[in-house]
Write a protein that holds these residues in place. Structure first.
Motif, short mmCIF file in Angstrom:
data_model
loop_
_atom_site.label_atom_id
_atom_site.label_comp_id
_atom_site.label_asym_id
_atom_site.label_seq_id
_atom_site.Cartn_x
_atom_site.Cartn_y
_atom_site.Cartn_z
N VAL A 178 -11.19 8.25 -0.01
CA VAL A 178 -10.50 9.31 0.71
C VAL A 178 -11.37 9.84 1.84
N HIS A 193 1.95 7.70 2.97
CA HIS A 193 1.46 7.63 1.59
C HIS A 193 0.67 8.89 1.20
N LEU A 194 -0.10 9.44 2.14
CA LEU A 194 -0.89 10.65 1.85
C LEU A 194 -0.02 11.86 1.54
N PHE A 218 -0.93 12.78 -4.23
CA PHE A 218 -2.00 13.50 -3.52
C PHE A 218 -1.71 15.01 -3.46
N VAL A 242 -7.31 15.56 1.56
CA VAL A 242 -5.94 15.17 1.93
C VAL A 242 -5.38 16.16 2.95
N CYS A 267 -6.74 15.42 6.25
CA CYS A 267 -6.08 14.23 6.80
C CYS A 267 -4.72 14.59 7.38
#
Length: 1221
Positions: free
Chosen positions: A3, A30-31, A36, A48, A51
């Motif tokens: 990650v 996907h995140l 997550f 996360v 991101c």
């Protein structure tokens, strides 16, 4: 791991990388998956969130997520991660900051405008940011938060009421005080968005104020507080609200009008406010509305107005203030507690705004309320006055006149410490620490404040302040003892002692009932937490500094705090305890600063005059302050610098200053001898000089100081031994209350030797007669004082008791008088054992009628009190041996048997003296025959004849004298009472200290006085003139005119013979006196003088003046003076001497020897002529001239032998006396 690599990848990407954007699109989607967003690892969630923030930056302006529900989940997820901003010390804080910075810079939350329920996200964001902001955040954090929130407000379609509430709630006083940074953040946010948010605010107030829809917001009840805060932030925020307030001024509801008027008064009076001038309509309505009010709140509105607006409003007129004052006077006594409270708040608020708005009468109302019956009102009044004092006296914000106007406040607040309520005492302590002498000041400033405060307090306030320190020190001692108990092994006794100590501590806290439970809980925590105990030990340690104390209090409070329980009564109670015992003002540094201030006053370089105190007053008050602190903080004084300054004070001419300095040395100098030899060498000669030539108080303190500081105190005290030294030893022993060190035995031997030598221990005749008199009185009083303590009464031997008793027959009138007064005072309070009442029997020999009458009254009073005590206290029946007055008879018989005048058991004159002494006591005891007491006393006398004298059990003559006294007593009882032959109600118990146990088969039915003697005693045949000193019978001598004392002259003092003593006749030698048989005792009614004396002066009761005692003792033998043979002659040729005396008649009485009786009969020698001129040593100078020239003195009576028995361990302190002694 992985990650983190993704985070770095997205961080490095920018918006122009179209290929990469397309490549990482699946990863971005996907995140945002549930895996997550719901991950249990907070570090993963943070990465996360970072991101996702970068994804919104990279893919802006279009987000890769098209589902509205997914977008909502993502932004709520990011909002939750922002809570990590709260802990700036977290290792992940930089990532949280990066997240915030990224969101603010990109304005990512603006995407939410497309969502239908975006308001939920914004409300959650605003609440999160306002909750995490704190004083550890830097300016950048606040700036990003402002950018993030202002973009939502400025670019949105409007601000909903819930979102507005999330901002305004931070302005409410309760929230404002909890989080000042959140208030500041809201204030800046409102200023930045004023153009948009003003309409929303206007709509809110319109709904509440005009339409009355209070349900639109939870903040409806706080509208006036919000208006005041918003006006202070930016008046532009309320442009549309002013007409609404004007509308409210015309309301029919008086309460509403009152609230609006109060609010407008505050708005008009706020700093830089021009509301009154710019809104003429609202000002007019305000004035009209204000005129309609007829209650004290008028003043509360006026005090909020700036001075420039007072001219606008008519209330500043003298007439109106007079009306307001009168109305407040009435309301300050209103039965309603709330109204009295509001009156105080009104006046104090006015005074804090401008002291000229409140006159002395208004302040007087507040002063009265400090004694209100309700705690809430008292507290408000006290705190208000304290705030005024700090503002105008301590900070001098309005000049000297204002300071003078409220200078009385400090005294009044400290006077409240005399109140019984513990709440009042605790509040005074808090006020002292926060307002009178703020503990958060720097040491020098704090001590300067204390120094001049102490110098300007009135005497009662000084006593209250001293008492406050004393109580705090006592509480520290209790806590210290509690910690000591924790160090001991667990036992039932230890638990009991600990419980008692906890109850004592609880009494020193508010609401002692509840405090007991909290103190028990605190004690349990102390037992479990060793670190907490060590912190508390450090806090109460004598070496704890003020800074250390502050740290300890905070550390203990932190350990006991419970984050889940905002209001913690247990913690509050512990804080009360810690505040009372923490040394927040005084430590070594503070004492050093105080001493330096005093040195400046001595040198004349201090600011004494500027502070309104003269230098002399400052120095004296400073010494008194240091003296008080030396009791409570003695360890803080231990430095050479401090002691050098105190030595300088010792050399000053001011007696009070020197005395205080000595006391400080006494209280703090226990380590001077070992640690500061230079100070010791300088201090010793000064103390000696003060002890010998200083004032009486200085001498007393100097002896105390020597005893406290120096190990070789005996050597030091020997050089300055005086009456004060005797008192010192006695007080020291009374303070110890045990004889483990055998100090009491040696002290009693010293006092006995003092009495035997008649006050001249060295027997070198270097001490004046007046000082000898003082020392005899002091020694007798000291033995009597020690007898009041059970552990010392046990070791006083019969010989020492008899020496003490003989002081009541001293040759000096004042010695007899003062000793009798002290004896009576102790007996009447049940402080002395019963045997000391027997001493009054010896008063029958006093030649002064008033002295005998006084002794009789004392006996009546004592007997009455003891009988009444027995009646009122049922438990007293178990202690009859110590209480029942009739039990004084055995002590009296034993005392008279050892009377040094009683030398011949068969001498009629001596027996007649005994009869007089016995009847002096028995007459009072036999006034009533309560419970057949006559038979009881007779039974005691008969039982004594079945025992032996415990003082000399194997000495036949001593036992014969004892039995003879018993027979005289029986003779008196039988002749005076027909009821004595009845059966005794109970068998009396004899004191084993004076009588042995009866021997088996021992029968003593011998009569020790002949029938002829018995008849002579009972018929009252006139005695020869020598026995009682020829009282009331004038004598003549060749060359002198007799002088007969007029009525009342028997009370004449030593002053009345001054003219005699200064005349040639008064300076005649003692041999002349012996030849003529005349005594020049000033108390004897017979005076032979050559000139008519001046009018006699009354006796001074308080003390023996030097000139009186000296002149009265020179070449005189006071009162009745009995003779005694010289040492060694008591048993030699006794029968021969008696025979010669019968043949030749009474010889001329020689000058008796004042030496000590023989140590043993084997050492006796024939009496020589030159020995008969030496004074006799018997511990008293008798008060009349006797006809006997021979006799014997018991060797055991002359000088108290050294105590051989091991003293019993001292019993714990008891109430008054142990009545079962």
């Amino acid at each position: 791991g992985l990650v983190s690599m993704v985070v770095k990848t997205f961080m490095d990407m920018d918006q122009d990388s179209e290929d990469e954007k397309q490549q990482y699109l699946p990863l971005a989607l996907h995140l945002a998956s549930e895996f997550f967003l719901r991950n249990p690892n907070k570090d993963v969630r943070l990465l996360v969130a970072c991101c996702l923030a970068d994804i919104f930056r990279i893919y802006a302006p279009e987000a890769p997520y098209t589902s509205h529900d997914k977008l909502k989940d993502i932004f709520l997820f990011i909002t939750r991660q922002l809570k990590g901003l709260e802990d700036t010390k977290s290792p992940q804080f930089n990532r949280y900051f990066y997240l915030l910075e990224n969101l603010a810079w990109v304005k990512s939350y603006n995407i939410c405008f497309e969502l239908e329920d975006c308001n939920e996200i914004f409300i959650q964001l605003f609440r999160t940011l306002f909750s995490v902001i704190n004083n550890s955040h830097n300016q950048k954090v606040q700036m990003h938060m402002l950018d993030l929130m202002s973009s939502i407000i400025m670019e949105g379609d409007g601000v909903t009421q819930e979102l507005l509430d999330s901002i305004l709630i931070n302005l409410i006083p309760a929230h404002k005080n909890l989080n000042k940074q959140a208030f500041d953040l809201a204030k800046v946010l409102l200023k930045r968005t004023v153009q948009i948010i003003e309409a929303c605010i206007a709509n809110f107030f319109n709904q509440v104020l005009v339409l009355g829809k209070s349900s639109v917001s939870d903040l409806s009840e706080h509208v006036f507080d919000l208006i005041q805060e918003l006006f202070a932030i930016d008046p532009q925020l309320l442009l549309s609200v002013m007409p609404q307030l004007e509308f409210k001024l015309k309301s029919n509801d008086g309460e509403e009008r009152l609230a609006v008027v109060r609010l407008l008064a505050k708005l008009f009076g706020s700093k830089d406010s021009d509301l009154a001038t710019q809104n003429q309509n609202i000002q007019t309505d305000f004035r009209i509305c204000l005129c309609s009010f007829n209650f004290p709140n008028k003043l509360s509105f006026v005090v909020h107005l700036q001075q420039k607006h007072l001219s606008i409003l008519f209330m500043v007129t003298v007439v109106d203030f007079f009306i307001v004052t009168e109305y407040l006077k009435v309301r300050s006594h209103d039965p309603e507690e709330a109204i009295r409270h509001d009156v105080i708040v009104t006046i104090i608020t006015a005074g804090k705004r401008d002291l000229s708005l409140v006159n002395d009468q208004l302040l007087g109302f507040v002063r009265e309320r400090t004694l209100d019956k309700r705690w809430r009102v008292r507290k408000e009044a006290m705190m208000g006055l304290a705030q005024l004092y700090k503002k105008y006296c301590l900070h001098a914000e309005a000049g000297k006149d204002a300071a003078e106007k409220v200078s009385w406040i400090k005294d009044k607040l400290l006077h409240i410490y005399y109140q019984n309520s513990i709440d009042d005492k605790l509040l005074v302590e808090k006020i002292f620490a926060q307002y009178l002498v703020p503990h958060n000041l720097e040491t020098e400033e704090r001590m300067k404040c204390l120094y001049y405060l102490y110098a300007s307090l009135d005497p009662n306030a000084v006593k209250a302040l001293n008492e406050m320190w004393k109580c705090q020190n006592m509480l520290r001692s209790h806590v210290r003892e509690l910690l000591d108990l924790h160090k001991q092994p667990t036992s039932e006794a230890n638990s009991s002692a600990m419980f008692g100590k906890l109850m004592t501590i609880a009494k020193n806290l508010p609401d002692p009932g509840k405090a007991q439970d909290f103190v028990k809980k605190f004690n349990q925590v102390l037992g479990d937490d060793e670190k907490l105990r060590s912190q508390l030990e450090l806090l109460i340690s004598p070496t704890c500094s003020c800074k250390q104390a502050d740290v300890c209090v905070r550390e203990i409070a932190r350990k006991l705090a419970n984050p889940k329980q905002p209001t913690n009564p247990f913690l509050e109670m512990v804080k009360f305890l810690l505040e009372r015992i923490a040394p927040v003002h005084i430590d070594s540094e503070a004492i050093s600063a105080l001493v330096k201030l005093m040195n400046k006053s001595i040198e004349g370089t201090a600011d004494d005059e500027e502070e309104g105190v003269s230098p002399d007053t400052a120095i004296r008050a400073g010494l008194e302050l240091l003296k008080v602190l030396s009791f409570t903080h003695p360890t803080s004084f231990h430095s050479a610098e401090t002691y050098e300054s105190l030595l300088q004070c010792l050399r000053m001419e001011d007696d009070k200053v020197a005395e205080a300095a000595i006391q400080i040395f006494r209280n703090t100098g226990h380590k001077i001898e070992t640690d500061l030899p230079q100070i010791r060498s300088t201090l010793i000669p000064i103390l000696h000089q003060k002890a010998k030539r200083g004032t009486p108080h200085q001498a007393k303190q100097a002896v105390h100081c020597i005893h406290a500081i120096f190990s070789n105190k005996e050597v030091q005290l020997a050089q300055i031994f005086e009456v004060q030294a005797i008192k010192l030893l006695v007080r020291w022993l009374l303070g110890m209350k045990n004889n483990q060190s055998k100090s009491a035995n040696s002290t009693l031997r010293l006092l006995s030797a003092m009495l035997v030598s008649e006050g001249d221990l060295t027997e070198q005749k270097r001490i004046s007669k007046s000082d000898m008199s003082r020392l005899r009185l002091a020694a007798g009083s000291a033995i009597m004082k020690l007898a009041q303590e059970p552990c010392y009464h046990e070791i006083i031997t019969p010989e020492q008791f008899q020496l003490c008793a003989l002081v009541i027959n001293d040759e000096c009138y004042q010695v007899r008088q003062i000793f009798a007064q002290k004896l009576h005072k102790a007996l009447v309070k049940l402080l002395l054992p019963l045997e000391y009442m027997a001493i009054f029997a010896l008063c029958a020999k006093d030649p002064v009628k008033e002295r005998r009458a006084h002794a009789r009254q004392c006996l009546l009073k004592n007997i009455s009190i003891r009988r009444e005590y027995i009646k009122q206290n049922p438990m007293a029946n178990e202690k009859l041996l110590s209480l029942l007055p009739e039990y004084v008879v055995p002590y009296m018989i034993h005392l008279l048997a050892h009377d040094p005048d009683f030398t011949k058991p068969q001498d009629v004159d001596q027996l007649r003296d005994l009869k007089e002494c016995l009847w002096f006591m028995l007459e009072v005891l036999m006034t009533k025959n309560e419970n057949n007491s006559h038979a009881f006393m007779k039974k005691m006398a008969e039982n004594i004849k079945l025992t032996r004298d415990a003082q000399s059990p194997d000495e036949p003559k001593a036992n014969e004298k004892l039995y003879t006294v018993c027979d005289v007593a029986l003779c008196v009882i039988n002749s005076k009472s027909a009821l004595c032959n009845a059966d005794s109600p109970k068998d009396p118990v004899l004191p084993t200290k004076f009588f042995t146990q009866p021997e088996k088969d021992f029968c003593n039915d011998r009569n020790y006085i002949t029938e002829e003697t018995r008849v002579l005693l009972l018929t009252g045949k006139p005695k020869p003139t020598g026995v009682l000193g020829a009282v009331n019978k004038p004598l003549s001598a060749t060359g002198r005119r007799p002088y007969i004392r007029s009525t009342g002259s028997e009370t004449g003092s030593n002053i009345s013979v001054n003219s005699e003593l200064s005349s040639p006749a008064g300076n005649r030698s003692s041999s002349d006196i012996s030849e003529t048989g005349v005594s020049e005792n000033d108390e004897n009614p017979v005076r032979i003088i050559s000139v008519t004396p001046a009018k006699t002066e009354p006796v001074k009761n308080k003390e023996i003046h030097s000139d009186q005692a000296t002149q009265g003792n020179i070449s005189t033998e006071r009162g009745k003076k009995r003779t005694a043979v010289a040492a060694g002659s008591e048993n030699i040729h006794q029968k021969t001497e008696e025979k010669k005396a019968d043949e030749s008649g009474p010889p001329a009485p020689p000058k008796p020897r004042r030496g000590r009786p023989p140590k043993s009969e084997s050492q006796g020698t024939t009496v020589k002529n030159d020995e008969t001129n030496k004074p006799s040593g018997r511990g008293r100078k008798r008060a009349a001239v006797s006809q006997e020239s021979s006799g014997s003195l018991e060797a055991g009576n002359a000088k108290a032998p050294k105590q051989q028995d091991i003293a019993k361990k001292a019993a714990p302190a008891q109430r008054q006396i142990d009545l079962q002694r």
